[in-house]
Design a protein around this motif. Structure first.
Motif, PDB file in Angstrom:
ATOM      1  N   UNK A  79       7.605  -1.011 -24.315  1.00 22.89           N
ATOM      2  CA  UNK A  79       7.966   0.445 -24.325  1.00 22.89           C
ATOM      3  C   UNK A  79       7.513   1.151 -22.967  1.00 22.89           C
ATOM      4  N   UNK A  80       6.102   1.118 -22.820  1.00 20.92           N
ATOM      5  CA  UNK A  80       5.202   1.648 -21.821  1.00 20.92           C
ATOM      6  C   UNK A  80       5.922   1.467 -20.385  1.00 20.92           C
ATOM      7  N   UNK A  81       6.560  -0.082 -20.087  1.00 22.93           N
ATOM      8  CA  UNK A  81       7.038  -0.555 -18.838  1.00 22.93           C
ATOM      9  C   UNK A  81       8.303   0.108 -18.561  1.00 22.93           C
ATOM     10  N   UNK A  82       9.119   0.116 -19.761  1.00 20.12           N
ATOM     11  CA  UNK A  82      10.410   0.611 -19.423  1.00 20.12           C
ATOM     12  C   UNK A  82      10.477   2.208 -19.318  1.00 20.12           C
ATOM     13  N   UNK A  83       9.530   2.894 -19.843  1.00 20.32           N
ATOM     14  CA  UNK A  83       9.375   4.348 -19.940  1.00 20.32           C
ATOM     15  C   UNK A  83       9.152   4.588 -18.298  1.00 20.32           C
ATOM     16  N   UNK A  84       8.588   3.684 -17.580  1.00 20.37           N
ATOM     17  CA  UNK A  84       8.155   3.987 -16.166  1.00 20.37           C
ATOM     18  C   UNK A  84       9.589   4.510 -15.229  1.00 20.37           C
ATOM     19  N   UNK A  85      10.592   3.960 -15.620  1.00 17.73           N
ATOM     20  CA  UNK A  85      11.859   4.332 -14.830  1.00 17.73           C
ATOM     21  C   UNK A  85      12.359   5.566 -15.315  1.00 17.73           C
ATOM     22  N   UNK A  86      11.799   6.183 -16.524  1.00 21.15           N
ATOM     23  CA  UNK A  86      12.394   7.531 -16.972  1.00 21.15           C
ATOM     24  C   UNK A  86      11.938   8.654 -16.026  1.00 21.15           C
ATOM     25  N   UNK A  87      10.639   8.569 -15.671  1.00 23.50           N
ATOM     26  CA  UNK A  87      10.019   9.724 -14.808  1.00 23.50           C
ATOM     27  C   UNK A  87       9.712   9.422 -13.321  1.00 23.50           C
ATOM     28  N   UNK A  88      10.198   8.116 -13.273  1.00 25.53           N
ATOM     29  CA  UNK A  88       9.932   7.563 -11.758  1.00 25.53           C
ATOM     30  C   UNK A  88      11.164   6.936 -11.379  1.00 25.53           C
ATOM     31  N   UNK A  89      12.126   7.397 -11.300  1.00 22.90           N
ATOM     32  CA  UNK A  89      13.588   6.449 -11.102  1.00 22.90           C
ATOM     33  C   UNK A  89      13.678   6.011  -9.696  1.00 22.90           C
ATOM     34  N   UNK A  90      13.401   6.657  -9.021  1.00 19.53           N
ATOM     35  CA  UNK A  90      13.647   6.508  -7.412  1.00 19.53           C
ATOM     36  C   UNK A  90      13.088   5.075  -7.019  1.00 19.53           C
ATOM     37  N   UNK A  91      14.019   4.329  -6.399  1.00 18.19           N
ATOM     38  CA  UNK A  91      13.429   2.873  -5.882  1.00 18.19           C
ATOM     39  C   UNK A  91      12.233   2.960  -4.964  1.00 18.19           C
ATOM     40  N   UNK A  92      11.238   2.185  -5.161  1.00 18.82           N
ATOM     41  CA  UNK A  92      10.074   2.332  -4.383  1.00 18.82           C
ATOM     42  C   UNK A  92       9.144   3.268  -4.760  1.00 18.82           C
ATOM     43  N   UNK A  93       9.226   3.981  -5.752  1.00 25.83           N
ATOM     44  CA  UNK A  93       8.675   5.055  -5.966  1.00 25.83           C
ATOM     45  C   UNK A  93       7.258   4.727  -6.816  1.00 25.83           C
ATOM     46  N   UNK A  94       7.277   3.411  -7.261  1.00 19.77           N
ATOM     47  CA  UNK A  94       5.954   2.784  -7.995  1.00 19.77           C
ATOM     48  C   UNK A  94       5.816   1.519  -7.706  1.00 19.77           C
ATOM     49  N   UNK A  95       4.576   1.297  -7.473  1.00 20.15           N
ATOM     50  CA  UNK A  95       4.194  -0.031  -7.171  1.00 20.15           C
ATOM     51  C   UNK A  95       2.989  -0.542  -8.131  1.00 20.15           C
ATOM     52  N   UNK A  96       3.217  -1.632  -8.682  1.00 22.64           N
ATOM     53  CA  UNK A  96       2.143  -2.119  -9.403  1.00 22.64           C
ATOM     54  C   UNK A  96       1.605  -3.463  -9.055  1.00 22.64           C
ATOM     55  N   UNK A  97       0.254  -3.355  -9.124  1.00 27.84           N
ATOM     56  CA  UNK A  97      -0.428  -4.428  -8.621  1.00 27.84           C
ATOM     57  C   UNK A  97      -1.352  -5.158 -10.025  1.00 27.84           C
ATOM     58  N   UNK A  98      -1.341  -6.516 -10.111  1.00 29.78           N
ATOM     59  CA  UNK A  98      -2.355  -7.103 -10.935  1.00 29.78           C
ATOM     60  C   UNK A  98      -3.163  -8.188 -10.443  1.00 29.78           C
ATOM     61  N   UNK A  99      -4.574  -8.087 -10.852  1.00 28.55           N
ATOM     62  CA  UNK A  99      -5.621  -8.704 -10.161  1.00 28.55           C
ATOM     63  C   UNK A  99      -6.756  -9.074 -10.978  1.00 28.55           C
ATOM     64  N   UNK A 100      -7.322 -10.041 -10.758  1.00 25.56           N
ATOM     65  CA  UNK A 100      -8.848 -10.212 -11.465  1.00 25.56           C
ATOM     66  C   UNK A 100      -9.829  -9.531 -10.854  1.00 25.56           C
ATOM     67  N   UNK A 101     -10.951  -9.205 -11.528  1.00 24.41           N
ATOM     68  CA  UNK A 101     -12.042  -8.686 -10.689  1.00 24.41           C
ATOM     69  C   UNK A 101     -13.157  -9.397 -10.778  1.00 24.41           C
ATOM     70  N   UNK A 102     -14.457  -9.189 -10.176  1.00 25.91           N
ATOM     71  CA  UNK A 102     -15.792  -9.945 -10.273  1.00 25.91           C
ATOM     72  C   UNK A 102     -16.623  -9.027  -9.756  1.00 25.91           C
ATOM     73  N   UNK A 103     -17.924  -8.951 -10.304  1.00 24.40           N
ATOM     74  CA  UNK A 103     -19.008  -8.079  -9.665  1.00 24.40           C
ATOM     75  C   UNK A 103     -19.446  -8.874  -8.426  1.00 24.40           C
ATOM     76  N   UNK A 104     -19.690  -7.886  -7.417  1.00 25.99           N
ATOM     77  CA  UNK A 104     -20.525  -8.458  -6.145  1.00 25.99           C
ATOM     78  C   UNK A 104     -21.598  -8.168  -5.808  1.00 25.99           C
TER      79      UNK A 104
END
Length: 104
Positions: A79-104
């Motif tokens: 539901x949250x993922x689908x909602x993004x296109x409701x308020x930000x529908x223009x192509x290229x208007x949203x970028x999502x990045x997924x990654x793991x983190x570590x302390x350095x």
């Protein structure tokens, strides 16, 4: 730990974007299972090179990549993922990045 970073380009109507984002989208996203922390940029998003054209950045914290995958396979995550296109529908208007983190 793992993160989902969502970058929203500056919309035509920032006030309407923010109203929908904080009143509708944020409450949806806060229901995503496994979400440990949810941060959102406040104020202007800048860059040393000048205006990056970014209005808002969201950082969602999870225990692992597997937790992110499970979260977005859930009904609340869908539901949250689908909602993004409701308020930000223009192509290229949203970028999502997924990654793991570590302390350095």
């Amino acid at each position: 730990m793992a993160r989902l970073v969502v970058i929203y380009r500056t919309p035509k109507d920032t006030a309407a974007f923010d109203k929908y984002y904080f009143e509708t989208h944020v409450p949806l996203a806060q229901e995503i299972p496994g979400l440990k922390k949810f941060e959102v940029s406040q104020g202007a998003v800048g860059s040393p090179a000048g205006d990056p054209g970014i209005h808002r950045i969201a950082m969602l914290h999870f225990d692992s990549m597997a937790a992110i995958q499970a979260a977005f396979a859930s009904p609340q995550g869908q539901a949250a993922a689908a909602d993004v296109s409701v308020f930000s529908p223009e192509p290229g208007s949203v970028q999502m990045l997924i990654f793991e983190t570590r302390q350095v």
